[in-house]
Structure formats: C-alpha cells, structure tokens
Design an enzyme around this catalytic site. Structure first.
Site, PDB file in Angstrom:
ATOM      1  N   CYS A  56       0.852  -1.209   0.000  1.00  0.00           N
ATOM      2  CA  CYS A  56       0.000   0.000   0.000  1.00  0.00           C
ATOM      3  C   CYS A  56       0.881   1.250   0.000  1.00  0.00           C
ATOM      4  O   CYS A  56       0.634   2.194  -0.757  1.00  0.00           O
ATOM      5  CB  CYS A  56      -0.920  -0.019   1.212  1.00  0.00           C
ATOM      6  SG  CYS A  56      -2.064   1.356   1.265  1.00  0.00           S
ATOM      7  N   CYS A  82      -5.566  -1.013   8.602  1.00  0.00           N
ATOM      8  CA  CYS A  82      -6.773  -0.217   8.402  1.00  0.00           C
ATOM      9  C   CYS A  82      -7.957  -1.079   8.001  1.00  0.00           C
ATOM     10  O   CYS A  82      -9.096  -0.788   8.369  1.00  0.00           O
ATOM     11  CB  CYS A  82      -6.526   0.883   7.374  1.00  0.00           C
ATOM     12  SG  CYS A  82      -6.224   0.254   5.717  1.00  0.00           S
TER      13      CYS A  82
END
Ligand SMILES: Nc1ncnc2c1ncn2[C@@H]1O[C@H](COP(=O)(O)OP(=O)(O)OP(=O)(O)O)[C@@H](O)[C@H]1O
Length: 350
Positions: free
Chosen positions: A93, A192
């Site tokens: 990410c 997350c």
C-alpha cells in the site's frame, strides 16, 4: 518551497503538517480516498483532515484512489488468502497506493517534488554511495521502517518524515501545543482494513465463501474439519479446535487440496526461507552473502541471519537460530543496526 503532506486525519500526519508549516514551508494537504463501500473511517478521516487544513490555513486536496486500492490491496489480499498465504498489505500500500500516486500528483498537479507523511522512520542521503538510506525511527516502539522497505530510491528522494526523530509522546505534546483538533485522537490499529471491518475474518468473509475441508497432521491423518484455508495462518495456535496432548499449530496451508496441516511447535520452526520481490534500500544488491538482522513480522525482533543473494530479485535467508512461524506472504526486512538494508516477500516454504 512547497511540500505536499499526506493527511489521513490522524494525529501523526496533522502534526507533521503543522511542524512543516511552522518551519515556513508552503504546505498543501492531500488526502487519498482509499476505500470503497461504507468507508466510515475514510469519511471521518477526510473531515478531520479538512479541519486541520482549515486550522493551518492551507489548501486541501482529496484524490479518489479507490480503484487503485481495490486492485492493489483488496484484490491482492483476497487472492493471497485464497491461495493459502498471508499477504502483508501495508508495504504494498505504501509503495503503490500512497507514496507513488501522492508524489505523482504532487509533481503533476501541485508543482511540488516533495511529499511528507506522519510515518515514524528516517531518511538519510549517503554522499559516498549516492543512495537514500532508510533508518529506523528514534521511537523504536512506533518504528514503521518495516512497512517502508519497498520504497524505491526515487520515492525516498521525494519523501520527508518530520516525525522520525520524535517520540510519540512528543508528537501528542506538539499537537496539543498547536491546538490541533486531532491531538487526542486515539491511535489507529496497525491494519486499516481490520479497523474498518472489525476483523480480518470479517473482511475476508465479504469476499470468500466458506469452503469446508480437512485438518490433517503432517502424515495426512485427518484430525478435524475447517471452514476455509483463508481463515488460517502459519504459526496460528488459537481457533484450531482440536484437543491434543501438545498444543497444535498450523504448519502448512494446502489451498489446492483445501487442507489445513497442523503439528507441534517444532514443525512450525524453520532454519531458512527464500524471499522474492526483493528491494535493496540502503545498499546496492550485494554479489556475495552478507550478515544482517532480519525481521519476519512487524512486531517480531530482528534476529541474526545470513542473506544469500539469488537470481531474479530473490534471496535465501539462513537464520543463526531456527525461527518459529515463518509466514509466506509476510515481509522479511533485514537491517544493519538502524539501517534498512533490504526486504522482500517470504515465499511458500518448500
Ligand atoms: N488516506 C490517506 N491520505 C493521505 N495520506 C495518508 C492516508 N493514510 C495514511 N496516510 C499517510 O501515511 C502515514 C502513515 O499512515 P498510517 O495509516 O500508518 O497512520 P498513523 O501512523 O496512524 O498516522 P496518522 O495518525 O496520521 O493517521 C500518515 O501519517 C499519513 O501521512
């Protein structure tokens, strides 16, 4: 000079922006809209980020990057788990969703060649080698260098980590001194997707149907049933649901035959592994074996290892002491003291 700060709406990135603003930089806030669907954390984060920009009197840009996040993170995770590996989304990410697109947006749209984030890590330019080195944060408990090993030299050259020299308690104190709205905001969880879905299992269950199969020992003897290999990870002890004299651990995941393989702790302990998709960070790729300390998970200690370079961006890690729970899909990152030498993705054990 202007700097584009990646604002998640948390205390770290808010404080990074405030510090740079106070140092006289022309700061521009940039929030990436990451998640499709409910995305409550995204909308709350975007509002808090907008609030911080208003407080600091700086512009705020929001970029919709949900398609990229879906392809590079969500689809990547789902494919990995269904193939019996445990992918690490965060380094991927950082490289492909955050730093790459943010720097590109900053250059193309905001005439800036620097981005800053609230990551806890340090970047040092080494004059003698001409390389950007990645160093652990001063606050070892918050250190995020493990998640940043995959950043290219170009991305490191364009990045600034204003919190790398600070303790987390300093960050909170500075945030309070500046009166930032986010000063008391609770810490986000490490992952997350877990935060926004409640658990990794809940996230995966949205994409992968249950698929009953057998739990077997190393000899193939059937010990029980499972409801999908994607619910298991190498080294896992809890949730196997089989009574045995010795605690049982997951020692293998055979997605092709839909089997979870379990054994005692010794069978989940290996002396070596191979690592692919290697990125050399603070040093150029060596041509002969080197000694280093490797971390095979975010929270695991760095342990002595010999790194043997192989072809095609791969290495073999030979540990001084065999390691428990070497998990395919997770990152192995090797250090020389505080310096990240390189890292890559652990390959399935043969
Ligand atoms: N959606 C986003 N848009 C822009 N930048 C982001 C976004 N999410 C994270 N970042 C950047 O990456 C950094 C590290 O993100 P991480 O998810 O680890 O959050 P964190 O350490 O809890 O930081 P924060 O307190 O700022 O949320 C953030 O400080 C921020 O600079």
């Amino acid at each position: 000079m202007n700097i584009v700060v990646g604002l998640s709406g948390g205390v770290d990135s808010s404080t990074a922006a405030a510090i740079l603003h106070n140092q006289g930089y022309e700061v521009i806030g940039l929030t990436l809209w990451l998640m499709k669907g409910k995305g409550q954390c995204c909308s709350e984060g975007m509002i808090d980020a907008a609030y911080i920009c208003e407080q600091l009197g700086i512009p705020h840009h929001i970029v919709d990057i949900r398609e990229v996040f879906q392809t590079n993170i969500v689809d990547y995770l789902v494919a990995g788990y269904s193939a019996g590996i445990t992918p690490l989304p965060c380094s991927q990410c950082n490289k492909t969703v955050k730093f790459g697109p943010m720097l590109q947006y900053a250059k193309r749209n905001l005439a800036s060649d620097k981005i800053a984030t609230g990551h806890y890590a340090r970047i040092h330019y080494d004059d003698t080698t001409g390389r950007y080195q990645l160093l652990r944060a001063v606050d070892r408990n918050k250190d995020q260098s493990y998640f940043l090993y995959d950043l290219s030299q170009d991305l490191l050259a364009g990045s600034v980590f204003p919190l790398g020299e600070l303790e987390k308690s300093d960050t909170r104190r500075i945030a309070a001194e500046y009166g930032l709205k986010t000063a008391d905001k609770p810490e986000s969880q490490d992952l997350c997707l877990v935060e926004s879905n409640g658990s990794m299992r809940a996230f995966l269950d949205k994409y992968l149907a249950p698929k009953q199969g057998e739990i077997v020992d190393a000899s193939g003897k059937v010990l029980g049933q499972h409801d999908g290999v994607h619910h298991y990870t190498i080294g896992q002890r809890k949730g196997i649901g089989i009574a045995a004299p010795e605690p049982l651990y997951v020692i293998g995941l055979d997605a092709v035959n839909n089997k979870v393989i379990v054994g005692d702790r010794t069978k989940a302990t290996q002396p070596e592994c191979t690592v692919g998709r290697v990125n050399w960070v603070s040093i150029a790729e060596p041509s002969t074996p080197i000694k280093a300390e490797a971390q095979i998970r975010y929270r695991s200690p760095a342990v002595p290892v010999t790194i043997i370079p192989l072809e095609n961006s791969r290495v073999r890690l030979v540990f001084d002491e065999p390691q428990f729970s070497i998990t395919p899909g997770q990152a192995a990152v090797w250090y020389d003291g505080e310096k990240v030498l390189g890292g890559g993705i652990i390959e399935p054990l043969s």
